[in-house]
Design a protein around this motif. Structure first.
Motif, short mmCIF file in Angstrom:
data_model
loop_
_atom_site.label_atom_id
_atom_site.label_comp_id
_atom_site.label_asym_id
_atom_site.label_seq_id
_atom_site.Cartn_x
_atom_site.Cartn_y
_atom_site.Cartn_z
N ILE A 182 -9.74 91.93 77.22
CA ILE A 182 -10.49 91.16 76.38
C ILE A 182 -9.77 89.76 75.98
O ILE A 182 -8.57 89.66 75.48
CB ILE A 182 -10.40 91.97 74.78
N ASN A 183 -10.67 88.91 76.23
CA ASN A 183 -10.30 87.82 76.25
C ASN A 183 -10.54 87.26 74.76
O ASN A 183 -11.51 87.37 74.23
CB ASN A 183 -11.38 86.95 77.07
N VAL A 184 -9.50 86.58 74.16
CA VAL A 184 -9.73 86.08 72.84
C VAL A 184 -9.53 84.58 72.73
O VAL A 184 -9.47 84.03 71.88
CB VAL A 184 -8.09 86.67 71.98
N ALA A 185 -9.34 83.67 73.81
CA ALA A 185 -9.47 82.48 73.84
C ALA A 185 -10.79 82.27 73.62
O ALA A 185 -11.83 82.89 74.10
CB ALA A 185 -8.96 81.75 75.04
N PRO A 186 -11.30 81.04 73.05
CA PRO A 186 -10.51 79.95 72.75
C PRO A 186 -10.03 79.89 71.24
O PRO A 186 -9.14 79.13 70.79
CB PRO A 186 -11.40 78.51 72.99
N ALA A 187 -10.52 81.07 70.55
CA ALA A 187 -10.16 81.11 69.18
C ALA A 187 -8.69 81.35 68.79
O ALA A 187 -7.92 80.83 68.16
CB ALA A 187 -10.87 82.37 68.50
N CYS A 188 -8.28 82.20 69.71
CA CYS A 188 -6.70 82.52 69.69
C CYS A 188 -5.93 82.10 71.01
O CYS A 188 -6.44 82.85 72.11
CB CYS A 188 -6.68 84.09 69.59
N LYS A 189 -5.10 81.31 70.65
CA LYS A 189 -4.20 81.08 71.94
C LYS A 189 -2.84 81.68 71.51
O LYS A 189 -2.06 81.14 70.56
CB LYS A 189 -4.14 79.37 72.00
N GLY A 190 -2.26 82.38 72.53
CA GLY A 190 -1.03 82.75 72.32
C GLY A 190 -0.80 84.08 71.40
O GLY A 190 -0.12 83.86 70.33
N PRO A 191 -1.65 85.00 71.72
CA PRO A 191 -1.62 86.19 70.75
C PRO A 191 -0.13 86.87 70.59
O PRO A 191 0.55 86.97 71.85
CB PRO A 191 -2.65 87.33 71.33
N THR A 192 0.26 87.08 69.36
CA THR A 192 1.67 87.54 69.28
C THR A 192 1.57 88.90 68.46
O THR A 192 1.65 89.84 69.07
CB THR A 192 2.67 86.63 68.45
N GLY A 193 1.50 89.02 67.14
CA GLY A 193 1.18 90.02 66.29
C GLY A 193 -0.17 90.67 66.42
O GLY A 193 -1.09 90.12 67.01
N LEU A 194 -0.24 91.93 66.21
CA LEU A 194 -1.27 92.82 66.50
C LEU A 194 -1.22 94.05 65.47
O LEU A 194 -0.27 94.62 65.20
CB LEU A 194 -1.20 93.40 68.02
N ALA A 195 -2.11 94.25 64.80
CA ALA A 195 -2.56 95.46 63.87
C ALA A 195 -4.07 95.89 64.11
O ALA A 195 -4.77 95.18 64.79
CB ALA A 195 -2.41 94.86 62.63
N ILE A 196 -4.21 97.27 63.85
CA ILE A 196 -5.43 97.78 64.02
C ILE A 196 -6.00 98.54 62.81
O ILE A 196 -5.39 99.29 61.89
CB ILE A 196 -5.36 98.81 65.23
N ASP A 197 -7.44 98.19 62.63
CA ASP A 197 -7.99 99.24 61.68
C ASP A 197 -8.85 100.25 62.59
O ASP A 197 -9.56 99.96 63.07
CB ASP A 197 -9.14 98.32 60.92
#
Length: 173
Positions: free
Chosen positions: A91-106
């Motif tokens: 899943i591409n998270v750019a351009p909103a997110c650059k350099g994803p680090t932390g992650l949590a899930i609902d």
């Protein structure tokens, strides 16, 4: 007793650890070797590894047989089958997110909450495979947690600020 009972070599550069109940494996992303390592917790043996084209950062399991892993330098989230140790999709998270680090899930709503190096909290709809919301964070946040009981996202920033986020609508936060 807090004594070490076993040491398992996962190389230099492990960045996180997670247990996947569906595959019954402990998963360790390694930034230096750019691999995800699977461990059989019953035997302590390395059950497999999965190489990446980018540095794996943090991961969460959905409890249904999928694991989501931030690929920091690629601005993507890998959706992984932990039994087969293969990538199902990214899943591409750019351009909103650059350099994803932390992650949590609902797990109920199948939303991922991703802290990003560009001081953003991105909300990803796993089913649609896209970013549905992007919220500013006050400073770099390397971790994020989801409180399922109160339906709150907690994002601590390096400056000491704790951002607390709740849903205002299906894709609004």
């Amino acid at each position: 007793t807090l004594r070490t009972v076993r040491t398992i070599d996962v190389g230099k550069g492990p960045d996180a650890i997670a247990y996947d109940p569906a595959s019954r494996r402990v998963l360790v992303p390694n930034e230096v070797s750019q691999k995800l390592i699977a461990i059989n917790p019953a035997s302590g043996a390395v059950a497999g590894s999965l190489p990446f084209h980018a540095d794996p950062e943090f991961l969460v399991a959905d409890g249904r047989g999928s694991v989501y892993l931030n690929l920091n330098s690629a601005n993507r989230i890998a959706v992984i089958d932990p039994r087969a140790m293969r990538i199902r999709r990214e899943i591409n998270v750019a351009p909103a997110c650059k350099g994803p680090t932390g992650l949590a899930i609902d797990r109920a709503e199948m939303r991922l909450f991703v802290s990003c190096r560009n001081d953003v909290l991105a909300v990803v709809d796993v089913r649609r495979g896209k970013v549905v919301a992007s919220l500013p964070l006050p400073a770099f946040t390397d971790a994020v947690r989801y409180d399922a009981r109160d339906a709150l996202v907690l994002a601590p920033s390096i400056d000491g600020t704790l951002s607390v986020v709740s849903a205002s609508s299906k894709d609004g936060y």
